[in-house]
Design an enzyme around this catalytic site. Structure first.
Site, PDB file in Angstrom:
ATOM      1  CE  LYS A 187     120.653  56.447  35.323  1.00 24.10           C
ATOM      2  NZ  LYS A 187     121.764  57.201  35.791  1.00 24.10           N
ATOM      3  CE  LYS A 227     123.388  64.671  47.368  1.00 23.68           C
ATOM      4  NZ  LYS A 227     124.565  63.999  47.927  1.00 23.68           N
ATOM      5  CE  LYS A 253     114.119  52.704  46.410  1.00 24.74           C
ATOM      6  NZ  LYS A 253     114.095  53.274  47.704  1.00 24.74           N
TER       7      LYS A 253
END
Ligand code: AMP
Ligand code: TRP
Length: 323
Positions: free
Chosen positions: A193, A114, A196
């Protein structure tokens, strides 16, 4: 009775991949007589990335409405919003921070990942695994069903709990991860896959018209309608197969082999199957989203049950650490 606990990220309305891959199996697990489930919406974790309060609230409602629409039983289990127990879980987080080695946190894959990708690299992201440890050991959880991507976080939880127990004597239950070995990966409209972030998802709670439009977007090859088609390589078939019964699957294979049967037909069949299969869930979801007071009411009952448990653990921690 084993206590199974898991946190659910609330990033928006759960899509078909979340429903088949996590929600339905989670509800099955909670129904086993030997289990008591503590399932909560990890909305404090969401603040590490989402700073829009309205969006956070809506995401939480949509996630809660999905679990309830699919029949998660809140009378025999505990279903709550993490932020409703913020006073307790954040206090416990602080205590656990003081038992979490800095290098262990600095080595977390998900933090490294991240911090490379996001522009907002805040301290919340860094201590994310410690809040997660508080979520788990604050409730004496025995088992934590999570995806493989959460394994390192769970190992950290075990390390933090063990090191506290080592210093202060037996205090925390050491939880075990239940890693999902299932191979079920629900494909999205482009065959990757469903996710979102790839914008290839199917939202079963949309209106009929919008849902049909999403399904018609499924990518297929350009075999002409008058030629037989290969179901093995077709994205629409892969989704159909996950939802249909054996007889429907066989019939669909025959359809693919029949000239004149086109992808438009199989997508229409998939649309109809989704509408039929999730008829009650779609209605219930929309009713709940129209009645967020009912969602708040159910979550408040869960929060009260959760608070009673974490309150005791917190009291033990304070007494052991001399406060
Ligand atoms: P995420 O929102 O990606 O964190 O996923 C939440 C849960 O849904 C996790 O347990 C995932 O394993 C599951 N999930 C997400 N996408 C899919 C998918 N395409 N197929 C199966 N399970 C999925
Ligand atoms: N980090 C988890 C995820 O990304 C969500 C989560 C927060 C969680 N607290 C938890 C999962 C406690 C299990 C137990 O999916």
């Amino acid at each position: 009775m084993a206590r199974i606990l898991t946190g659910i990220q609330s990033t928006g309305t759960p899509h078909l991949g979340n429903i088949l891959g996590a929600i339905i199996p989670g509800i099955e697990l909670s129904k086993k007589k030997e289990n008591e489930a503590f399932f909560f919406i990890a909305d404090l974790h969401s603040l590490t990335q989402i700073k829009d309060g309205e969006q956070l609230r809506q995401n939480t409602y949509a996630t809660a409405a999905t679990w309830l629409a699919f029949g998660f039983d809140t009378s025999t289990n505990v279903f709550y919003r993490q932020s409703d127990v913020a006073a307790e879980v954040c206090q416990l987080n602080w205590f656990l921070n003081c038992y979490a080695p800095f290098p262990m946190l600095a080595n977390a894959h998900s933090f490294k990942d991240k911090s490379e990708k996001l522009s907002d690299v805040n301290a919340g992201l860094f201590v994310y695994p410690v809040l997660m440890a508080a979520d788990i050991i604050g409730y004496d959880a025995n088992f934590v069903p999570v995806g493989k991507d959460q394994q390192q976080h769970l190992e950290m939880t075990r390390d933090i709990a063990s090191s506290f127990n080592h210093i202060h004597g037996d205090t925390f239950v050491i939880p075990e991860g239940l890693y999902d070995e299932r191979v079920m990966i629900v494909p999205g409209t482009d065959g990757q896959k469903m996710s979102k972030s790839y914008n290839n998802f199917i939202d079963i709670f949309l209106s009929d018209k919008a849902l049909r439009k999403q399904i018609m977007k499924i990518e297929t090859d350009s075999t002409p309608i008058e030629e037989p088609k290969d179901w093995k390589t077709c994205n629409a078939f892969k989704l159909y197969e996950l939802l249909a019964n054996d007889a429907q699957i066989e019939e669909m294979k025959t359809n693919y082999a029949t000239p004149g049967y086109g992808y438009g037909h199989s997508k229409q069949a998939l649309f109809e199957l989704i509408c039929e299969k999730f008829k009650t869930e779609r209605v219930r979801f929309n009713e709940l989203m129209e009645n967020t007071d009912e969602l708040d009411r159910q979550l408040a009952i869960g929060a009260e049950k959760a608070r009673a448990v974490i309150g005791k653990v917190l009291a033990k921690v304070k007494s052991k650490t001399g406060y």
